[in-house]
Design an enzyme around this catalytic site. Structure first.
Site, PDB file in Angstrom:
ATOM      1  N   GLU A 104      -4.456   6.438   4.226  1.00  0.00           N
ATOM      2  CA  GLU A 104      -4.506   5.063   3.744  1.00  0.00           C
ATOM      3  C   GLU A 104      -3.712   4.099   4.631  1.00  0.00           C
ATOM      4  OE1 GLU A 104      -4.305   4.968  -0.780  1.00  0.00           O
ATOM      5  OE2 GLU A 104      -3.626   7.006  -0.368  1.00  0.00           O
ATOM      6  N   SER A 119      -6.721   5.789  -3.414  1.00  0.00           N
ATOM      7  CA  SER A 119      -7.813   5.001  -2.834  1.00  0.00           C
ATOM      8  C   SER A 119      -9.177   5.640  -3.007  1.00  0.00           C
ATOM      9  CB  SER A 119      -7.559   4.733  -1.339  1.00  0.00           C
ATOM     10  OG  SER A 119      -6.509   3.810  -1.171  1.00  0.00           O
ATOM     11  N   TYR A 134     -12.460  -1.317  -0.906  1.00  0.00           N
ATOM     12  CA  TYR A 134     -11.979  -2.115   0.219  1.00  0.00           C
ATOM     13  C   TYR A 134     -13.070  -2.763   1.056  1.00  0.00           C
ATOM     14  CZ  TYR A 134      -7.784   0.377  -1.082  1.00  0.00           C
ATOM     15  OH  TYR A 134      -6.731   0.889  -1.796  1.00  0.00           O
ATOM     16  N   GLU A 154      -4.743   7.892 -14.060  1.00  0.00           N
ATOM     17  CA  GLU A 154      -3.618   8.102 -13.154  1.00  0.00           C
ATOM     18  C   GLU A 154      -2.759   6.848 -13.130  1.00  0.00           C
ATOM     19  OE1 GLU A 154      -5.118   7.572  -8.752  1.00  0.00           O
ATOM     20  OE2 GLU A 154      -6.613   8.702  -9.890  1.00  0.00           O
ATOM     21  N   ASN A 201      -0.202   4.603 -10.465  1.00  0.00           N
ATOM     22  CA  ASN A 201       0.132   4.367  -9.068  1.00  0.00           C
ATOM     23  C   ASN A 201       1.458   3.624  -8.974  1.00  0.00           C
ATOM     24  OD1 ASN A 201       0.148   3.083  -6.378  1.00  0.00           O
ATOM     25  ND2 ASN A 201      -1.957   3.821  -6.238  1.00  0.00           N
TER      26      ASN A 201
END
Length: 332
Positions: free
Chosen positions: A32, A168, A238, A292, A294
């Site tokens: 990433e 990501s 992205y 999840e 982050n």
């Protein structure tokens, strides 16, 4: 859960201290890296826009000598992947006596390992899809076919396969039939030696950013994620035009409140600090399920935390500046 006018004063008055020198860490050697550099540049520009003395630096062999020679007042970690999220860099900063925005090394390690984090969430009574974590070595030793048959028997279909450690959407895949599971596992193992296989819960993808600007953690408006191809993978995250976002998410008020409460509960259960992003699925009955958490959320032009900050009526630069000032104040 949206900040009121009184809450906004936390980031619009004198909380941002212009005389602090801030180091923004971005880049690193993870998959990433490019996303991290984009996050770091946006944070850098935002801090400079509110008058803070900020510098961008990569996490490389020159970092520690630079920290020793001229330590900053605080660090913002805009590193994604293992470098910024597995707790190791935070541990090194602790050794150097340099404060940083975000949770400590222990909490970062816990959140980074998805199976461990899910176990903590489940123990705290926070809903998360059923799962199994499978290291590549066990996958091979026990026989791939037998293991996969048992996974399908236990969890059913469809399934979500993703790296146990990573972000990501890299290496993640939705498996809708048993024949597709072996390829999904192979793709996952390319990014991590352990695969997390969990029951796929259909519903609305939402992300809730949690920030603490001095009066306890609060949930910002949820961001609804609608990827064009149905899967929120790396390209969808992205690449402009691949995903549509709705902020706030199109949820009934009581469901929006439940989503915010679950996100705050997850943030607290994992022992997080300053900021996090909680990714959830809201099923057809309005029940949120945590996927999840982050601890180093993306800060790019298509990232979810900045969208939530804007929806909450906050100034991004002043918010980050406030977090920097709070981090610096934690240092003796």
């Amino acid at each position: 859960m949206v900040p009121t006018a009184a809450d906004r004063s936390v980031v619009t008055d004198s909380a941002v201290t212009a005389d602090l020198r801030v180091l923004v860490l971005a880049g690193g050697l993870s998959y990433e890296r490019d996303v991290s550099l984009r996050s770091g540049r946006r944070v850098l520009d935002a801090l400079r826009a509110v008058g803070m003395d900020a510098e961008l630096r990569d996490a490389d062999v020159a970092l520690l000598p630079a920290l020793s020679a001229d330590p900053p007042d605080a660090v913002v970690i805009a590193l994604h992947g293992a470098t910024g999220e597995d707790g190791s860099l935070r541990g090194v900063l602790d050794l150097c006596g340099i404060p940083y925005v975000g949770c400590d090394a222990r909490a970062s390690r816990l959140a980074w390992d998805k199976p461990s984090a899910k176990a903590v969430l489940r123990e705290a009574g926070i809903p998360t899809p059923d799962w199994v974590a499978l290291p590549h070595d066990r996958f091979s030793e026990l026989g791939a076919v037998a293991v996969l048959d048992r996974i399908v028997e236990r969890l059913g279909l469809p399934l979500m396969v993703k790296p146990a450690q990573g972000g990501s959407g890299l290496g993640a895949a939705v498996v809708r039939d048993a024949a597709s599971l072996p390829a999904a596992m192979v793709g996952c193992f390319a990014y991590d030696p352990t695969a997390l296989v969990e029951r796929y819960v259909p519903g609305m993808d939402v992300a809730v950013s949690v920030v603490d600007l001095g009066d306890g953690p609060r949930a910002l408006p949820a961001v609804e994620i609608v990827p064009r191809n149905g899967v929120y993978d790396y390209a969808a995250r992205y690449t402009a035009g691949r995903t549509t976002w709705h902020t706030p998410a199109r949820l009934e008020p009581e469901v929006a409140g439940a989503v915010a409460d679950v996100a705050l509960a997850a943030h607290t259960a994992l022992g997080l600090r300053d900021l996090s992003r909680v990714d959830l699925i809201v099923d057809s009955a309005g029940q949120p399920h945590v996927l999840e958490v982050n601890v180093s959320p993306g800060m790019t032009e298509t990232s979810l935390l900045p969208l939530a900050v804007q929806a909450a009526g906050l100034d991004f630069g002043r918010m980050v500046g406030t977090l920097v000032a709070r981090a610096a104040a934690r240092h003796p």
